[in-house]
Scaffold this motif. Sequence first.
Motif, short mmCIF file in Angstrom:
data_model
loop_
_atom_site.label_atom_id
_atom_site.label_comp_id
_atom_site.label_asym_id
_atom_site.label_seq_id
_atom_site.Cartn_x
_atom_site.Cartn_y
_atom_site.Cartn_z
N GLY A 31 38.84 68.47 18.17
CA GLY A 31 39.41 69.08 16.98
C GLY A 31 40.37 70.20 17.24
O GLY A 31 40.69 70.97 16.32
N ILE A 32 40.86 70.33 18.48
CA ILE A 32 41.80 71.40 18.79
C ILE A 32 43.18 71.05 18.21
O ILE A 32 43.65 69.92 18.38
N PRO A 33 43.82 71.98 17.51
CA PRO A 33 45.13 71.70 16.90
C PRO A 33 46.17 71.25 17.93
O PRO A 33 46.09 71.60 19.12
N LYS A 34 47.15 70.49 17.48
CA LYS A 34 48.12 69.86 18.38
C LYS A 34 48.84 70.87 19.26
O LYS A 34 48.97 70.64 20.47
N ALA A 35 49.33 71.95 18.68
CA ALA A 35 50.08 72.92 19.48
C ALA A 35 49.23 73.47 20.62
O ALA A 35 49.69 73.61 21.76
N GLU A 36 47.97 73.74 20.33
CA GLU A 36 47.07 74.31 21.35
C GLU A 36 46.72 73.27 22.40
O GLU A 36 46.70 73.57 23.60
N ARG A 37 46.45 72.03 21.97
CA ARG A 37 46.07 71.02 22.97
C ARG A 37 47.27 70.62 23.82
O ARG A 37 47.11 70.30 25.01
N ASP A 38 48.49 70.66 23.25
CA ASP A 38 49.68 70.41 24.07
C ASP A 38 49.85 71.49 25.13
O ASP A 38 50.22 71.21 26.27
#
Length: 252
Positions: free
Chosen positions: A107-114
């Motif tokens: 569930g980590i947001p896209k910007a953070e997981r990128d």
Amino acid sequence: MKSLSLKSLSKTYFDLYAGSQHTALHDISLDVPAGEFVSIVGPSGCGKSTILNMVAGFIPQSGGEILVGGEPVKGPGADRGVVFQSFALFPWKTVLENVGFGPKMRGIPKAERDEIAREYLDLVGLAHAADRYPNELSGGMQQRVGVVRALANKPDILLMDEPFASVDAQTRMTLQEELTRIWEERRPTVIFITHDVPEAVFLANRVVVLSKGHILEQVEIPLARPRIWDQLVEDDSFKELSNKVLALVRAA
């Protein structure tokens, strides 16, 4: 990171064709402190991969306990990352998306997981390949992605089942050196399955030798780190330890 404990672990299969039971593992007890790198070797059919699959939670044990950080394993979990011999990458996803898959499932947001994915790709020199697809990479590059995909989910324990067996010898040595460097930086608890005795000795703090479903012997590997093949290939201590482990495997 978390410790791993196997207590009187056993695994029995029922052979439908023979109408009888087959014991793959019996009375395996092993304690792996948090942050240790352990290699497991032994002849084919001795139970190496069975141990890894039970620790991963893919198959249940027939008896005994598997404890991660003191808690019993009841199935697969994000605290255990697995790297297989096959690259097992999603061919329809980019390298960045493959590495970010675990964080996405958490569930980590896209910007953070990128950002997480790029950090780990940079760790293995693949930041430039973030937007490529797996079929555009060499075998060695794909396996680097497989390793950091598991690490990006920040598991407490990294389980590796002959991950470098399908690449050429030179690439394999490079991957081994990179894995030791990553381990020194991140210190996950590692269980590494291999048939290759020099590989087991090069990577590990301790080598566990299996024979017919039980632990034959454990060999401490006190070689200094960082470990580089050019420095170790002619090292007498490395040769002695490799010969000792090989003799045990042959005896098994």
